[in-house]
Write a protein that holds these residues in place. Structure first.
Motif, PDB file in Angstrom:
ATOM      1  N   PHE A 352       0.846  -1.188   0.000  1.00  0.00           N
ATOM      2  CA  PHE A 352       0.000   0.000   0.000  1.00  0.00           C
ATOM      3  C   PHE A 352       0.884   1.242   0.000  1.00  0.00           C
ATOM      4  CE2 PHE A 352      -2.226  -3.373   2.350  1.00  0.00           C
ATOM      5  CZ  PHE A 352      -3.358  -3.512   1.557  1.00  0.00           C
ATOM      6  N   THR A 353       0.297   2.383  -0.203  1.00  0.00           N
ATOM      7  CA  THR A 353       1.050   3.633  -0.131  1.00  0.00           C
ATOM      8  C   THR A 353       1.589   3.811   1.284  1.00  0.00           C
ATOM      9  OG1 THR A 353      -0.407   4.615  -1.801  1.00  0.00           O
ATOM     10  CG2 THR A 353       0.957   6.119  -0.495  1.00  0.00           C
ATOM     11  N   GLY A 354       2.902   3.665   1.470  1.00  0.00           N
ATOM     12  CA  GLY A 354       3.522   3.882   2.772  1.00  0.00           C
ATOM     13  C   GLY A 354       3.429   2.730   3.743  1.00  0.00           C
ATOM     14  N   ALA A 355       2.838   1.617   3.372  1.00  0.00           N
ATOM     15  CA  ALA A 355       2.669   0.505   4.309  1.00  0.00           C
ATOM     16  C   ALA A 355       2.630  -0.806   3.536  1.00  0.00           C
ATOM     17  CB  ALA A 355       1.400   0.678   5.140  1.00  0.00           C
ATOM     18  N   GLU A 356       2.871  -1.890   4.258  1.00  0.00           N
ATOM     19  CA  GLU A 356       2.898  -3.218   3.653  1.00  0.00           C
ATOM     20  C   GLU A 356       2.301  -4.218   4.626  1.00  0.00           C
ATOM     21  OE1 GLU A 356       6.399  -6.406   2.504  1.00  0.00           O
ATOM     22  OE2 GLU A 356       6.666  -4.305   1.880  1.00  0.00           O
ATOM     23  N   VAL A 357       1.496  -5.141   4.118  1.00  0.00           N
ATOM     24  CA  VAL A 357       0.922  -6.213   4.922  1.00  0.00           C
ATOM     25  C   VAL A 357       1.359  -7.538   4.317  1.00  0.00           C
ATOM     26  CG1 VAL A 357      -1.199  -7.381   5.623  1.00  0.00           C
ATOM     27  CG2 VAL A 357      -1.067  -4.890   5.721  1.00  0.00           C
ATOM     28  N   SER A 358       1.986  -8.393   5.130  1.00  0.00           N
ATOM     29  CA  SER A 358       2.447  -9.695   4.667  1.00  0.00           C
ATOM     30  C   SER A 358       1.495 -10.782   5.128  1.00  0.00           C
ATOM     31  CB  SER A 358       3.863  -9.978   5.190  1.00  0.00           C
ATOM     32  OG  SER A 358       4.792  -9.061   4.640  1.00  0.00           O
ATOM     33  N   VAL A 359       1.084 -11.622   4.203  1.00  0.00           N
ATOM     34  CA  VAL A 359       0.205 -12.750   4.490  1.00  0.00           C
ATOM     35  C   VAL A 359       1.032 -14.016   4.340  1.00  0.00           C
ATOM     36  CG1 VAL A 359      -1.921 -13.940   3.885  1.00  0.00           C
ATOM     37  CG2 VAL A 359      -1.761 -11.457   3.584  1.00  0.00           C
ATOM     38  N   SER A 360       1.121 -14.783   5.413  1.00  0.00           N
ATOM     39  CA  SER A 360       2.008 -15.954   5.400  1.00  0.00           C
ATOM     40  C   SER A 360       1.369 -17.127   6.113  1.00  0.00           C
ATOM     41  CB  SER A 360       3.345 -15.604   6.074  1.00  0.00           C
ATOM     42  OG  SER A 360       3.130 -15.229   7.434  1.00  0.00           O
TER      43      SER A 360
END
Length: 435
Positions: A352-360
């Motif tokens: 995302f703009t300025g952020a990241e979400v990791s799905v694991s």
């Protein structure tokens, strides 16, 4: 939204939204426990003692008190809806989830009230007058069923905080279910940016939640709690547009998805696949009322193909073209039922703009309940679905992919914050257990 899946937890509530920015007075923060709860599939019969019209997947529930004297109720936390509502009764002689006749602070809203008349201009199903000249509303679901009732006001209590004349829907019709688990849920807590939403009416400038996992506890915080043990958050701004567009929900928590990475490989997609078109289609919504996440067709196909490529030799694909899990998930695998843990899987990162979400790990695959192939293999499906198969033109980030991520919704600064965190530890640190 042709499939029942999207309607299972995410309601399309047809109430006109007022877009004025609320004023948030200073007030102490409030901590509440949340719990994941399985809501069984409901029958198609209707009854004055109807239960929540959810399907068979997981919802997030929180307990509150409503009325005078207070009645204990349980509400589903839904950042994708505006109007909060409770199941009520028309008759004093019938048991109900919330009994308005037992509360001295309950008040109906006449259909001549501005609360009713000012919200009828854009309604596909406008608010109207019933035979008692009360404001009558209909909530429509994606499977073409509906629930209806009246707008009313009541005192809402959270800890020591009491909010009088809270506007909600007192719903009388809906679906019936004899399930004990279903009967524990009284209504829905609409938490989007609309003027009638729970968070707007309670006038909190910020709320946060953290979801531990299936059938586990979590925590919901209203206000700005100082948490020294919480890692710094990465923020992404809310996407807002000034002009109304037919396919853009202006009161959703809309953020900008810019790309997706599988393992170390970025999906080779044009920027236009993630941006709004002239109708507003293509927005990305953070929705706690939806279980899984859904991507527009071209993005979903690219992600599916790359994940399939990177799991060759690791997982056995279910080669059954007639099986599409809940109408949207067509990438499924066979895993021996005796196997305790899934193999190591490539991480899917949402940028995302300025952020990241990791799905694991286990958040990437969902075991289909009760389905066994070849007498020994469980079926696991990829937890991203195709929005096109739902008939929607949006990206949706569901709560399955929000597990063990601290989620902060900062209304005052128009942003959403993320940081990975063990949510069971957060609940323990805050001294909050299961409901």
């Amino acid at each position: 939204m042709a499939s029942f899946l999207f309607s299972l937890l995410r309601f399309t509530i047809f109430l006109l939204i007022v877009h004025s920015k609320p004023c948030f007075p200073s007030k102490p923060s409030l901590l509440l426990p949340i719990k994941t709860q399985t809501i069984p599939r409901l029958s198609s019969a209707t009854s004055t003692t109807s239960k929540l019209p959810f399907r068979h997947n997981v919802s997030l529930t929180v307990s509150l008190q409503v009325g005078s004297p207070p009645q204990n109720i349980t509400m589903v936390l839904d950042t994708g809806s505006e109007l909060s509502w409770l199941h009520c009764n028309k008759s004093q002689n019938f048991n109900s989830f919330f009994n308005p006749f037992a509360s001295s602070s309950y008040s109906t809203i006449p259909c001549t009230s501005s609360v009713c008349t000012n919200r009828t201009r854009d309604l596909p199903i406008p608010a109207s007058c019933d035979t008692d000249k009360l404001c009558h509303v209909i909530i429509s679901y994606a499977d073409l069923t509906s629930s209806e009732g009246n707008l009313a006001t009541e005192t809402m209590s959270m800890g020591s905080l009491k909010q009088p004349r809270f506007i909600f829907g007192c719903m009388y019709s809906g679906f019936s279910s004899s399930s004990e688990e279903d009967s524990r849920t009284t209504g829905l807590m609409g938490m989007n940016l609309g003027s009638l939403s729970f968070v707007t009416q309670m006038r909190y400038p910020k709320f946060s939640y953290c979801i531990s996992g299936f059938e586990s506890t979590g925590v919901l915080i209203f206000g700005d709690e100082r948490l020294p043990w919480l890692k710094p958050l990465n923020y992404t701004p809310l996407v807002k547009i000034s002009d109304p567009l037919p396919n853009f929900d202006r009161v959703a928590y809309s953020i900008q998805l810019e790309g997706i990475r599988v393992g170390s490989k970025m999906l080779n997609l044009p920027k236009s696949d993630f941006t709004l078109d002239h109708t507003g289609a293509g927005q990305t919504m953070v929705d706690s009322g939806t279980q899984f996440s859904f991507l527009l067709g071209p993005v979903y196909t690219a992600l599916r193909n790359e994940f399939l490529q990177q799991t060759k030799g690791i997982l056995r694909v279910l080669n059954d073209p007639n099986f599409v899990f809940q109408g949207t998930m067509d990438l499924c695998y066979l895993v021996e039922s005796t196997r305790r843990n899934l193999p190591e899987l490539p991480v899917v990162s949402l940028l995302f703009t300025g952020a990241e979400v990791s799905v694991s790990g286990p958040r990437l695959l969902y075991r289909v309940p009760g389905l066994v192939k070849n007498g020994k293999d469980s079926v696991y499906c990829f937890t991203f679905g195709n929005s096109d198969l739902l008939g929607i033109e949006s990206f949706v980030i569901g709560h399955h992919h929000q597990q063990n991520i601290w989620m902060e919704f900062d209304l005052a600064k128009s942003r959403v914050g993320f940081t990975e965190f063990r949510c069971d530890i957060a609940s323990k640190n805050l001294g909050i257990g299961l409901i």
